[in-house]
Design a protein around this motif. Sequence first.
Motif, PDB file in Angstrom:
ATOM      1  N   THR A  72       0.757  -1.298  -0.050  1.00 57.68           N
ATOM      2  CA  THR A  72      -0.125   0.314   0.024  1.00 57.68           C
ATOM      3  C   THR A  72       0.725   1.194   0.035  1.00 57.68           C
ATOM      4  O   THR A  72       1.995   1.612   0.867  1.00 57.68           O
ATOM      5  CB  THR A  72      -1.217   0.057   1.547  1.00 57.68           C
ATOM      6  OG1 THR A  72      -0.161   0.539   2.462  1.00 57.68           O
ATOM      7  CG2 THR A  72      -2.115  -1.286   1.169  1.00 57.68           C
ATOM      8  N   GLU A  73       0.321   2.659  -0.437  1.00 60.16           N
ATOM      9  CA  GLU A  73       0.976   3.445  -0.235  1.00 60.16           C
ATOM     10  C   GLU A  73      -0.015   4.771   0.137  1.00 60.16           C
ATOM     11  O   GLU A  73      -0.688   4.935  -1.412  1.00 60.16           O
ATOM     12  CB  GLU A  73       1.202   4.120  -2.048  1.00 60.16           C
ATOM     13  CG  GLU A  73       2.113   5.106  -2.208  1.00 60.16           C
ATOM     14  CD  GLU A  73       2.673   5.291  -3.734  1.00 60.16           C
ATOM     15  OE1 GLU A  73       3.021   6.892  -3.749  1.00 60.16           O
ATOM     16  OE2 GLU A  73       2.137   4.783  -4.369  1.00 60.16           O
ATOM     17  N   VAL A  74      -0.332   5.560   0.853  1.00 60.67           N
ATOM     18  CA  VAL A  74      -0.743   6.765   0.875  1.00 60.67           C
ATOM     19  C   VAL A  74      -0.636   7.550  -0.032  1.00 60.67           C
ATOM     20  O   VAL A  74       0.720   7.907   0.097  1.00 60.67           O
ATOM     21  CB  VAL A  74      -0.704   7.220   2.165  1.00 60.67           C
ATOM     22  CG1 VAL A  74      -1.458   8.245   2.386  1.00 60.67           C
ATOM     23  CG2 VAL A  74      -1.133   5.881   2.616  1.00 60.67           C
ATOM     24  N   VAL A  75      -1.051   8.205  -1.264  1.00 56.54           N
ATOM     25  CA  VAL A  75      -1.347   9.279  -1.594  1.00 56.54           C
ATOM     26  C   VAL A  75      -2.215  10.328  -1.706  1.00 56.54           C
ATOM     27  O   VAL A  75      -2.185  11.640  -1.824  1.00 56.54           O
ATOM     28  CB  VAL A  75      -1.967   8.960  -3.087  1.00 56.54           C
ATOM     29  CG1 VAL A  75      -0.787   7.833  -3.920  1.00 56.54           C
ATOM     30  CG2 VAL A  75      -3.113   8.564  -3.704  1.00 56.54           C
ATOM     31  N   GLY A  76      -3.317  10.308  -0.538  1.00 57.14           N
ATOM     32  CA  GLY A  76      -4.081  11.368   0.021  1.00 57.14           C
ATOM     33  C   GLY A  76      -3.884  11.081   1.349  1.00 57.14           C
ATOM     34  O   GLY A  76      -4.385  10.399   1.400  1.00 57.14           O
ATOM     35  N   VAL A  77      -4.623  12.301   1.814  1.00 59.16           N
ATOM     36  CA  VAL A  77      -4.782  12.657   3.258  1.00 59.16           C
ATOM     37  C   VAL A  77      -6.708  13.615   3.281  1.00 59.16           C
ATOM     38  O   VAL A  77      -6.211  14.963   2.956  1.00 59.16           O
ATOM     39  CB  VAL A  77      -4.465  12.917   4.193  1.00 59.16           C
ATOM     40  CG1 VAL A  77      -5.342  12.589   5.853  1.00 59.16           C
ATOM     41  CG2 VAL A  77      -3.252  11.537   4.691  1.00 59.16           C
ATOM     42  N   SER A  86     -13.473  17.818   0.496  1.00 63.74           N
ATOM     43  CA  SER A  86     -11.966  16.919   0.189  1.00 63.74           C
ATOM     44  C   SER A  86     -12.457  15.474   0.117  1.00 63.74           C
ATOM     45  O   SER A  86     -11.241  15.461  -1.384  1.00 63.74           O
ATOM     46  CB  SER A  86     -11.002  17.270   1.436  1.00 63.74           C
ATOM     47  OG  SER A  86     -11.391  18.543   2.147  1.00 63.74           O
ATOM     48  N   ALA A  87     -12.782  14.778   0.320  1.00 66.63           N
ATOM     49  CA  ALA A  87     -12.443  13.460  -0.059  1.00 66.63           C
ATOM     50  C   ALA A  87     -12.690  13.401  -1.599  1.00 66.63           C
ATOM     51  O   ALA A  87     -12.579  12.405  -2.007  1.00 66.63           O
ATOM     52  CB  ALA A  87     -13.577  12.761   0.361  1.00 66.63           C
ATOM     53  N   VAL A  88     -14.152  13.657  -1.818  1.00 66.76           N
ATOM     54  CA  VAL A  88     -14.949  13.783  -2.872  1.00 66.76           C
ATOM     55  C   VAL A  88     -13.530  14.761  -3.618  1.00 66.76           C
ATOM     56  O   VAL A  88     -13.270  14.044  -4.967  1.00 66.76           O
ATOM     57  CB  VAL A  88     -16.095  14.481  -3.147  1.00 66.76           C
ATOM     58  CG1 VAL A  88     -16.635  14.363  -4.843  1.00 66.76           C
ATOM     59  CG2 VAL A  88     -17.099  13.732  -2.312  1.00 66.76           C
ATOM     60  N   ALA A 108     -10.848  12.323  -4.780  1.00 67.78           N
ATOM     61  CA  ALA A 108     -10.339  11.283  -5.218  1.00 67.78           C
ATOM     62  C   ALA A 108     -10.480  11.593  -6.271  1.00 67.78           C
ATOM     63  O   ALA A 108      -9.860  11.180  -7.196  1.00 67.78           O
ATOM     64  CB  ALA A 108     -11.911  10.724  -4.205  1.00 67.78           C
ATOM     65  N   LEU A 109     -11.507  11.847  -6.912  1.00 65.73           N
ATOM     66  CA  LEU A 109     -11.227  12.573  -8.481  1.00 65.73           C
ATOM     67  C   LEU A 109      -9.869  12.969  -9.107  1.00 65.73           C
ATOM     68  O   LEU A 109     -10.018  13.187  -9.997  1.00 65.73           O
ATOM     69  CB  LEU A 109     -12.215  13.776  -8.405  1.00 65.73           C
ATOM     70  CG  LEU A 109     -13.862  13.605  -8.368  1.00 65.73           C
ATOM     71  CD1 LEU A 109     -15.334  14.654  -8.694  1.00 65.73           C
ATOM     72  CD2 LEU A 109     -14.123  11.914  -8.897  1.00 65.73           C
ATOM     73  N   ASP A 110      -9.130  13.757  -7.776  1.00 68.93           N
ATOM     74  CA  ASP A 110      -7.649  14.147  -8.637  1.00 68.93           C
ATOM     75  C   ASP A 110      -6.854  13.150  -8.771  1.00 68.93           C
ATOM     76  O   ASP A 110      -6.063  13.594 -10.428  1.00 68.93           O
ATOM     77  CB  ASP A 110      -7.654  15.375  -7.638  1.00 68.93           C
ATOM     78  CG  ASP A 110      -6.092  16.355  -8.210  1.00 68.93           C
ATOM     79  OD1 ASP A 110      -6.032  16.477 -10.171  1.00 68.93           O
ATOM     80  OD2 ASP A 110      -5.277  16.583  -7.222  1.00 68.93           O
ATOM     81  N   LEU A 111      -6.892  12.457  -7.383  1.00 69.78           N
ATOM     82  CA  LEU A 111      -5.905  11.381  -7.543  1.00 69.78           C
ATOM     83  C   LEU A 111      -6.033   9.963  -7.789  1.00 69.78           C
ATOM     84  O   LEU A 111      -4.853   8.981  -8.336  1.00 69.78           O
ATOM     85  CB  LEU A 111      -5.139  11.355  -6.188  1.00 69.78           C
ATOM     86  CG  LEU A 111      -5.052  12.197  -4.972  1.00 69.78           C
ATOM     87  CD1 LEU A 111      -5.004  12.695  -3.022  1.00 69.78           C
ATOM     88  CD2 LEU A 111      -3.424  12.858  -5.409  1.00 69.78           C
ATOM     89  N   SER A 145     -16.325   8.024 -10.494  1.00 67.57           N
ATOM     90  CA  SER A 145     -15.235   6.783 -10.250  1.00 67.57           C
ATOM     91  C   SER A 145     -15.797   5.617 -10.139  1.00 67.57           C
ATOM     92  O   SER A 145     -14.659   5.108  -9.356  1.00 67.57           O
ATOM     93  CB  SER A 145     -14.314   7.827  -9.816  1.00 67.57           C
ATOM     94  OG  SER A 145     -13.305   8.700 -10.636  1.00 67.57           O
ATOM     95  N   PRO A 146     -16.393   4.823 -11.096  1.00 67.55           N
ATOM     96  CA  PRO A 146     -17.084   3.616 -10.094  1.00 67.55           C
ATOM     97  C   PRO A 146     -16.161   3.182 -10.083  1.00 67.55           C
ATOM     98  O   PRO A 146     -16.142   1.416  -9.216  1.00 67.55           O
ATOM     99  CB  PRO A 146     -17.909   3.157 -11.061  1.00 67.55           C
ATOM    100  CG  PRO A 146     -17.896   3.634 -12.759  1.00 67.55           C
ATOM    101  CD  PRO A 146     -17.131   5.050 -11.964  1.00 67.55           C
ATOM    102  N   HIS A 147     -14.547   3.229 -10.899  1.00 65.39           N
ATOM    103  CA  HIS A 147     -13.892   2.068 -10.119  1.00 65.39           C
ATOM    104  C   HIS A 147     -12.932   2.221  -9.046  1.00 65.39           C
ATOM    105  O   HIS A 147     -12.164   0.945  -8.279  1.00 65.39           O
ATOM    106  CB  HIS A 147     -12.568   1.855 -11.604  1.00 65.39           C
ATOM    107  CG  HIS A 147     -11.604   3.734 -11.577  1.00 65.39           C
ATOM    108  ND1 HIS A 147     -12.877   4.386 -12.137  1.00 65.39           N
ATOM    109  CD2 HIS A 147     -10.847   4.171 -11.365  1.00 65.39           C
ATOM    110  CE1 HIS A 147     -12.304   5.481 -12.070  1.00 65.39           C
ATOM    111  NE2 HIS A 147     -10.676   5.411 -11.308  1.00 65.39           N
TER     112      HIS A 147
END
Length: 214
Positions: free
Chosen positions: A29-34, A40-42, A45-48, A75-77
Amino acid sequence: MEPLRILVVDDHDDFRRGLQALLGATPTTEVVGVATNGASAVSMALDLQPDVVLMDLHMPGLNGIEATERIVASSPHIGVLVVTMMEDEESVFAAVRAGARGYLLKGARRPEIVRSIEAVGAGEVIFGPGIAERMVTYFKKAGSKPAPDLFPELTDRERMVLGRIAAGLDNAEIADELGVSTKTVRNHTSNIFAKLQVAHRAQAIVLAREAGLE
């Protein structure tokens, strides 16, 4: 194999940092965002475009259910794994209805958290032991023969299969009970998902429950 890219969403500093430390020390695993709130989550998620979002439910402003719904719709994936203190049936079903592929309670051990992330990242649906046991117990009480007026878009055999899905049976068990092949059950299940416009088994179960399959 590339590590799964994770977005951590939680407004509790200590828990969020604990997750970051755990995932940072895990090779898969790799944390790419918090993010600390649903809005902010939405956006993140759309950006990252992470592989998995670890989503708390109770947050200020946009809650985790609404954030999950928006992320999955766009982003259903992206796999959403709920990690929360909330273990009531209403929260579980609402999360699944919104598109979450997993539901884990805070306090889960490290191996369970990693295994759940990897399962959701692989497109599977997973629930923590306590949640899974509760759901199976609930749905085993449900009837296995939905009334004909429920889900009129389904054939009689598809309604029978849906009833057994709602009762917690897997494809092999359904095939054995109905005296057909597992492949036939898989075909029926695919048709059911398409007709009911659900992405996976857990969403079909919630839909059956809400329609009165009890």
